[in-house]
Design a protein around this motif. Structure first.
Motif, PDB file in Angstrom:
ATOM      1  N   CYS A 111      23.206  73.915  84.598  1.00  0.00           N
ATOM      2  CA  CYS A 111      22.627  73.187  85.723  1.00  0.00           C
ATOM      3  C   CYS A 111      21.114  73.119  85.584  1.00  0.00           C
ATOM      4  O   CYS A 111      20.460  74.119  85.249  1.00  0.00           O
ATOM      5  N   ASP A 115      20.606  67.534  87.499  1.00  0.00           N
ATOM      6  CA  ASP A 115      22.008  67.287  87.161  1.00  0.00           C
ATOM      7  C   ASP A 115      22.641  68.573  86.663  1.00  0.00           C
ATOM      8  O   ASP A 115      21.986  69.604  86.540  1.00  0.00           O
ATOM      9  N   SER A 131      22.872  65.280  90.503  1.00  0.00           N
ATOM     10  CA  SER A 131      22.857  66.130  91.686  1.00  0.00           C
ATOM     11  C   SER A 131      21.815  65.601  92.663  1.00  0.00           C
ATOM     12  O   SER A 131      20.742  65.124  92.253  1.00  0.00           O
ATOM     13  N   ILE A 135      19.581  72.362  91.635  1.00  0.00           N
ATOM     14  CA  ILE A 135      20.636  73.389  91.593  1.00  0.00           C
ATOM     15  C   ILE A 135      20.007  74.712  91.172  1.00  0.00           C
ATOM     16  O   ILE A 135      19.368  74.804  90.120  1.00  0.00           O
ATOM     17  N   CYS A 138      25.095  78.858  90.244  1.00  0.00           N
ATOM     18  CA  CYS A 138      26.454  78.327  90.108  1.00  0.00           C
ATOM     19  C   CYS A 138      27.412  79.462  89.802  1.00  0.00           C
ATOM     20  O   CYS A 138      27.005  80.510  89.291  1.00  0.00           O
ATOM     21  N   LEU A 149      28.263  75.195  93.371  1.00  0.00           N
ATOM     22  CA  LEU A 149      26.856  74.963  93.052  1.00  0.00           C
ATOM     23  C   LEU A 149      26.024  75.260  94.295  1.00  0.00           C
ATOM     24  O   LEU A 149      26.290  74.740  95.376  1.00  0.00           O
ATOM     25  N   MET A 151      22.365  74.889  96.078  1.00  0.00           N
ATOM     26  CA  MET A 151      21.242  73.950  95.917  1.00  0.00           C
ATOM     27  C   MET A 151      20.045  74.343  96.780  1.00  0.00           C
ATOM     28  O   MET A 151      20.153  75.092  97.755  1.00  0.00           O
ATOM     29  N   SER A 157      27.988  72.921  96.981  1.00  0.00           N
ATOM     30  CA  SER A 157      28.921  71.885  96.550  1.00  0.00           C
ATOM     31  C   SER A 157      29.976  72.519  95.663  1.00  0.00           C
ATOM     32  O   SER A 157      29.643  73.184  94.686  1.00  0.00           O
ATOM     33  N   ARG A 159      32.975  71.815  93.129  1.00  0.00           N
ATOM     34  CA  ARG A 159      33.461  70.745  92.252  1.00  0.00           C
ATOM     35  C   ARG A 159      34.689  71.225  91.481  1.00  0.00           C
ATOM     36  O   ARG A 159      34.868  72.422  91.240  1.00  0.00           O
ATOM     37  N   GLU A 165      33.256  66.258  93.325  1.00  0.00           N
ATOM     38  CA  GLU A 165      33.015  67.098  94.495  1.00  0.00           C
ATOM     39  C   GLU A 165      34.257  67.104  95.387  1.00  0.00           C
ATOM     40  O   GLU A 165      34.762  66.056  95.782  1.00  0.00           O
TER      41      GLU A 165
END
Length: 1217
Positions: A111, A115, A131, A135, A138, A149, A151, A157, A159, A165
């Motif tokens: 990350c 992105d 993204s 980020i 993770c 993730l 942020m 988030s 995924r 997502e």
């Protein structure tokens, strides 16, 4: 809980991240622009790794230990091997913030600020996803299905593995509370999964076993934490709630630490668990212990704190001089490593102690680490259990060991050392103070000591006046009553008190000092009675005044009065002594050890102290010890003690008195008992016989193992008694470990079952075989037991012989199946068809387990398990299509069609199964043809001629249904058709194919070739040559190459065109049908007649003139009448819209030659199909299994190449259906 520093080192730069190798032997640190590799055992720096050009922010190790990854501010990610070699490097557009390995698939998530990317060793490129925010952290779930993730804008988030997502969690602080660290709780089931994976090395099977507990799909959702503060507070004191454990098993729990100075917990679905917990510092790192029971948190408070899995703080692991930037737990251990902003690396060991409480016989122990709070001490009073935790005391109502209602008592910020219960009050010890609190938490009294309190003991007393013994560090021993403000000094010694206890009568005091010496005092005189070395704990026996025990040096010491110590090995500390039970604390548990009191009893007997010996014996000795005590007391003229001891062992006199009371008057019988008690066995036997109780004499001899005397006594008496005697002698031989002699005796006594059991238990196969062969076939029980043991001892041949002797064919079949002796099972099944299911179903399952699926399908079919057979075929077909093995798919579809045809013989399923038969036949033809197209487009070299590829692609274009079967690409078919049409001069068809391709999605690798072909075809003529067309041999019409899709018949006469399964050109065949009333058998007999035709008489007539010479053939009237009757039946009407089949009569059948007729002999309920060859000189071969037709030369070549039919894979030597 305490933390012990194992080693410490300091790097030049901030420690940004830490990762352990999964086996715990190495530690990887991200410091500055380098990675530092340490040996975890002693902190040795093994090697610095250079590969990045800027600061390394993150590092992560794969679960399998084969590789690790690092991410840096230079925007690159480097993959390293476990041998510390860099093997791969890829980049992002921004600095790498975090990396994490999938624990199952080893997919790497990297990350950056804009992105995140997903990379695995199987793929060549990194799939990246944008993204909406930076980020920061993770973490993968334990099953590797989802990636969380964290942020900078406060959003979490979740995924899936493809980066989509599924769940979005919005924290209330937003960008003011960046998500700085997240971690999934490693559930216990995943720990067992990895353990099984190491043992079985079967990743797919084990993964499926655990993945089935997790929902396969997760609906997208957005959760907000705005309302969490308003939720009802969870009672933090509830320790053993079963609901918590179940919740952990059912859900993946995500721990979230943000710079809103809070830690929170969420389920995988996004639902928050409980409320946010305030931290009062900015957290920089969070990590779980291996089993998920604890959490480590570090950050701006310059220390690492230990929390429960629910977020309750337990204590401090280690204080540092700067911010703690990262902390991790060594896998499967209690070691913790801490990395700080100033470059300090600290390695700690966490030590958890055990606390205990004793209440009569029930006992309870607790480990500090099993509760939500750190338990420092526990105590038991009546029906309550009290636990001393930092700043709180918990009380649990109910039976001992059962937690019910819970009461908290808060008592400020001072450190409490111990808590205990005395009557209706609760005492708390803090350094030099001893406080007395009521159960409601009100302080009633306080005592101030001269020195630190080292030990305290409850000695009981009347309600409200209970007493305590208190040992101090300065050697003072005090007695305190709860209703008195003044402490009473019992005695003072020179050394500090470590442990103490008072005897049951409160006359003696035992003390263990700091020199590991056990000292025993008389409380009244203060005299030192004796002392013993090597003691760490001591306890008086609560039921015997003069007995105590103490432990030390790995031994348990029991001392009675002033006698020498009796010693035996025992690990742990003595915490209680009640009767014959000694309670010992070892590591995390208390065990109650039963200790026989024989040794101290004999010490008293040696001194003729019979009453004291009797008291000791009452604590627990053997019957032999009781008899010895009785005889010794009798010899010492202590009749009272002797009588009590004899009563304990139910002596002879008592039993005789009881028998007389019950009305027994036979004096000979009483005298016989006396003689036998005195050892006069022969006299006793004579008296037993005279009183008419010969059985008692036999029992006496056999109990004494005097079998020869028993035989002499029995003489030539009743055979039943003789058999009984031999059986008892065999029992004796068996008990004294003489099994072979016991077997012989059991056989002679006719006890074959017992003999077989001994032989089977000892593995004597030869003796089992001998017994089985000597037994009569009517004795089923011993024979069956023999066969069972022979089977267990890996002698299936002899077990089969036994089953045959019994006539138990079902067991014999089961034996062959269990031992996988399939040939014998099949031979037995042929003679006994009723066992077909018992043989072929296990055989099919065995084949399937050994990856022999085709044979398994045939076995299921043979066993009549059509559903399982069809399921196996369908799965094989789907796998073949998914793996692009289209020739295999064609074969499996053909087998499916024949399976359906076999089932169609059932009238109830006929219509449905016939529909499936035709459908699967059509799919088999399509996949068989498409296999050549697929190979032509995928392989660099083609094995087919252009004409064959043209015919196949044209066949597929005309035959494909509206819904294209799975795996078949229209692009490949049309591209092949266009390419080959152009090569063979069918330009009109090539244009048509290229036009069709314009409406389809073209893969990139075909794009250039198709665009070039579309351009070059424009330069070609607008008409086709005649050669590529298909000739109908019925109407002799040449059909255009470009027909309507779905049209597989002649355009003029509508006669279906028959194509060979190799070259796919039109065969010179015309299908005909029998007139009504003609059976298949009659038709065959008529064709076999083969009536000879008269020879044609052609004459020549020559005409000559000046310019030319003409030769004319003149046919006679007889020759003109010799026309073929079948040819006359053919209809040559042009442009008919309806197909008119050729129906032949008996006359026409007689005129046919057997060489010119091909017959598809379909099994019922299908009818046979008849075909007439119009070019007899061109040979056609039909496979007798699948009824596919080939040019003979092509078929022979294909059979030579493959060793079987290319369509149905029937071997050349196999008989037809």
């Amino acid at each position: 809980m305490r933390a012990v520093l194992t080693w410490r080192d300091k790097a030049e730069h901030c420690i940004n991240d830490i990762a352990f190798k999964p086996d715990g032997t190495q530690l990887i640190l991200a410091a500055g622009s380098r990675l530092l590799v340490y040996d975890t055992s002693d902190g040795t720096l093994l090697q610095p790794l250079k590969g990045h050009k800027d600061t390394v922010y993150c590092v992560a190790y794969a679960k399998d230990g084969k590789r690790f990854a690092s991410g840096s501010a230079d925007k690159s990610v480097i993959i390293w091997t476990s041998k510390l070699e860099g093997i791969l490097k890829y980049t992002h557009n921004d600095a790498i913030q975090c990396v994490s390995y999938n624990p199952i698939t080893h997919q790497l998530a990297s990350c950056s600020s804009s992105d995140f990317g997903l990379w695995s060793p199987e793929q060549k490129s990194v799939s990246k996803h944008k993204s909406s925010s930076k980020i920061i952290c993770c973490s993968w779930t334990n099953d590797g299905q989802y990636l969380a993730l964290g942020m900078f804008n406060g959003i979490i988030s979740i995924r899936n593995k493809n980066g989509e997502e599924k769940v979005k969690i919005e924290r209330p602080g937003g960008s003011l509370s960046p998500i700085w660290s997240i971690c999934w709780n490693p559930s216990s089931r995943w720990e067992s999964f990895w353990m099984n994976r190491e043992n079985e090395d079967a990743e797919d099977v084990i993964a499926n076993r655990y993945f089935q507990e997790i929902p396969s799909t997760l609906k997208s959702a957005v959760y907000s934490s705005q309302g969490s503060e308003a939720e009802e507070e969870e009672p933090e004191e509830e320790d053993d709630s079963p609901g918590d454990d179940n919740l952990e098993e059912r859900n993946d729990i995500l721990a979230v630490a943000d710079w809103g100075q809070k830690v929170s917990f969420y389920q995988l679905s996004g639902k928050q668990i409980g409320k946010d917990r305030a931290l009062n510092f900015d957290p920089c790192c969070i990590s779980y212990f291996t089993k998920g029971e604890y959490i480590l948190l570090g950050g701006s408070d310059k220390q690492v704190s230990l929390f429960t899995k629910d977020g309750v703080r337990l204590g401090t692991v280690g204080e540092q001089n700067s911010w703690v930037w990262t902390c991790q737990v060594k896998p499967d251990s209690n070691y913790v490593v801490v990395g700080c902003q100033d470059g300090t690396i600290s390695f700690y060991q966490l030590i958890f102690s055990t606390v205990h409480g004793l209440y009569k016989d029930p006992l309870i122990t607790e480990q500090e680490k099993k509760k939500k709070w750190l338990v420092k001490k526990i105590a038991i009073y009546r029906h309550s259990i009290w636990r001393n935790c930092p700043e709180k005391i918990f009380r649990s109502h109910g039976e001992v060991g059962v937690f019910r209602g819970l009461i908290q008592m808060h008592y400020g910020k001072f450190e409490c050392k111990k808590n205990l219960l005395v009557g209706g009050v609760h005492h708390i010890i803090c350094e030099k103070r001893l406080q007395c609190l009521s159960f409601s938490g009100v302080k009633e009294r306080e005592w101030q000591m001269e020195s630190l309190i080292r030990y305290i003991k409850v000695i009981g007393g009347p309600p409200g006046r209970e007493g305590l013994l208190v040992g101090l560090k300065n050697g003072q021993i005090l007695k305190i009553f709860v209703d008195n403000l003044f402490a009473i000094i019992l005695l003072k010694q020179a050394t500090a008190v470590r442990c103490l206890d008072m005897s049951a009568s409160r006359k003696k005091l035992a003390v263990v000092d700091e020199n590991d010496t056990c000292l025993v005092y008389d409380i009244d005189t203060k005299e030192l009675l004796f002392q013993e070395p090597n003691a760490n704990s001591v306890a008086w026996n609560t039921q015997c005044e003069d007995m105590l025990c103490f432990s030390g040096g790995g031994y348990l010491n029991i001392k009675a009065s002033t006698f020498p110590v009796h010693r035996q090995k025992l690990q742990g500390f003595v915490v209680g002594y009640n009767g014959s039970k000694i309670f010992c604390l070892h590591v995390f548990s208390i065990s109650a050890v039963e200790v026989p009191q024989s040794a101290p009893m004999y010490q008293y007997l040696d001194r003729k102290l019979f009453k004291e010996a009797y008291q000791i014996a009452c604590l627990g000795v053997t019957d032999t010890d009781w008899r010895e005590l009785a005889m010794e007391a009798l010899e010492g003229l202590d009749f009272e003690t002797a009588k009590k001891a004899f009563i304990r062992v139910q002596d002879l006199i008592s039993s005789m008195e009881e028998r007389k009371k019950q009305g027994e008057t036979n004096n000979d019988l009483f005298l016989a008992d006396v003689f036998s008690y005195q050892g006069k066995f022969h006299e006793a036997a004579k008296l037993y016989k005279r009183s008419g109780h010969e059985n008692l004499a036999l029992d006496m001899y056999t109990d004494l193992c005097m079998f020869e005397y028993a035989k002499d006594f029995l003489g030539s008496g009743d055979p039943k008694e003789t058999k009984m005697l031999i059986t008892k002698q065999a029992d004796w031989a068996r008990n004294i470990k003489e099994p072979k002699a016991a077997v012989e005796m059991y056989i002679s006594a006719g006890e074959h079952v017992k003999a077989i059991e001994i032989c089977g238990d000892h593995g004597w196969v030869d003796m089992l075989i001998d017994i089985a062969r000597k037994l009569d076939k009517a004795e089923r029980e011993p024979l069956l037991l023999c066969a069972t043991y022979l089977k267990k001892l890996d002698s299936p041949g002899y077990a089969a012989e036994t089953y045959l002797k019994m006539g138990d064919l079902k067991s014999l079949v089961q034996l062959h199946v269990e031992t996988q002796r399939w040939d014998e099972a099949f031979a037995l099944g042929e003679k006994n068809p009723e066992f077909k299911d018992d043989i072929y179903v296990p055989y099919a399952q065995w084949l399937a387990e050994n990856d022999r699926f085709e044979e398994a399908q045939k076995a299921f079919h043979k066993a009549g398990r059509q559903r399982e057979a069809v399921q196996v075929l369908e799965q094989l077909t789907n796998n073949a299509v998914a793996e692009s093995r289209f020739n295999d798919a064609a074969y499996y579809y053909w087998m499916l069609s024949m399976q359906c045809l076999d089932i169609a013989q059932d009238p109830a399923q006929k219509d449905m199964m016939l529909g499936k038969f035709h459908h699967f036949q059509r799919l088999a033809e399509l996949y068989h043809g498409y296999h050549a197209i697929h190979r032509h487009t995928e392989d660099p070299f083609s094995v087919h001629r252009p004409e064959t590829l043209f015919n196949i692609s044209r066949f597929l274009v005309h035959s494909l249904p509206k819904d294209t079967p799975l795996g078949i690409s229209k692009v490949k078919i049309l591209f092949t058709l266009a390419k080959q049409s152009k090569a063979l001069g069918a330009y009109k068809l090539a244009r048509h194919a290229y036009d069709k391709l314009r409406g389809l999605y073209i893969p990139a690798r075909f794009q250039k070739s198709i665009e070039l072909g579309t351009l070059t075809i424009r330069a070609k003529p607008f008409h086709d040559s005649e050669e590529p067309g298909a000739l109908c041999y019925r109407c002799s019409t040449n059909n255009p190459a470009a027909q309507q899709p779905g049209q597989t018949s002649a355009s003029n006469c509508r006669q279906p065109l028959h194509l060979p399964a190799s070259s796919y050109d039109v065969l010179h065949l015309v299908e005909f049908y029998l007139e009504e009333g003609i059976t298949d058998e009659e038709a065959i007999s008529l064709i076999d007649l083969e009536v000879p035709r008269p020879k044609q008489d052609n004459r020549q007539q020559e005409i000559a003139n000046n310019s030319s010479q003409i030769l004319r053939l003149v046919e006679t009237k007889d020759s003109m009448g010799d026309e073929d009757p079948f040819t006359a039946k053919l209809s040559f009407e042009q442009g008919g819209s309806e197909f008119v089949p050729v129906v032949v009569s008996r006359l026409v059948l007689r005129s046919m030659s057997r060489r010119d007729v091909l017959i598809k002999r379909w099994p019922p309920p299908l009818r046979w199909q008849y075909f007439r060859s119009l070019l007899p000189d061109v040979s056609i071969t039909m496979c007798p299994s699948c009824f596919q037709m080939f040019h003979s030369e092509d078929y022979e070549l294909l059979v030579l190449q493959h060793g079987c039919c290319p369509y149905c894979r029937r071997c050349k030597d196999d008989p037809g259906p």
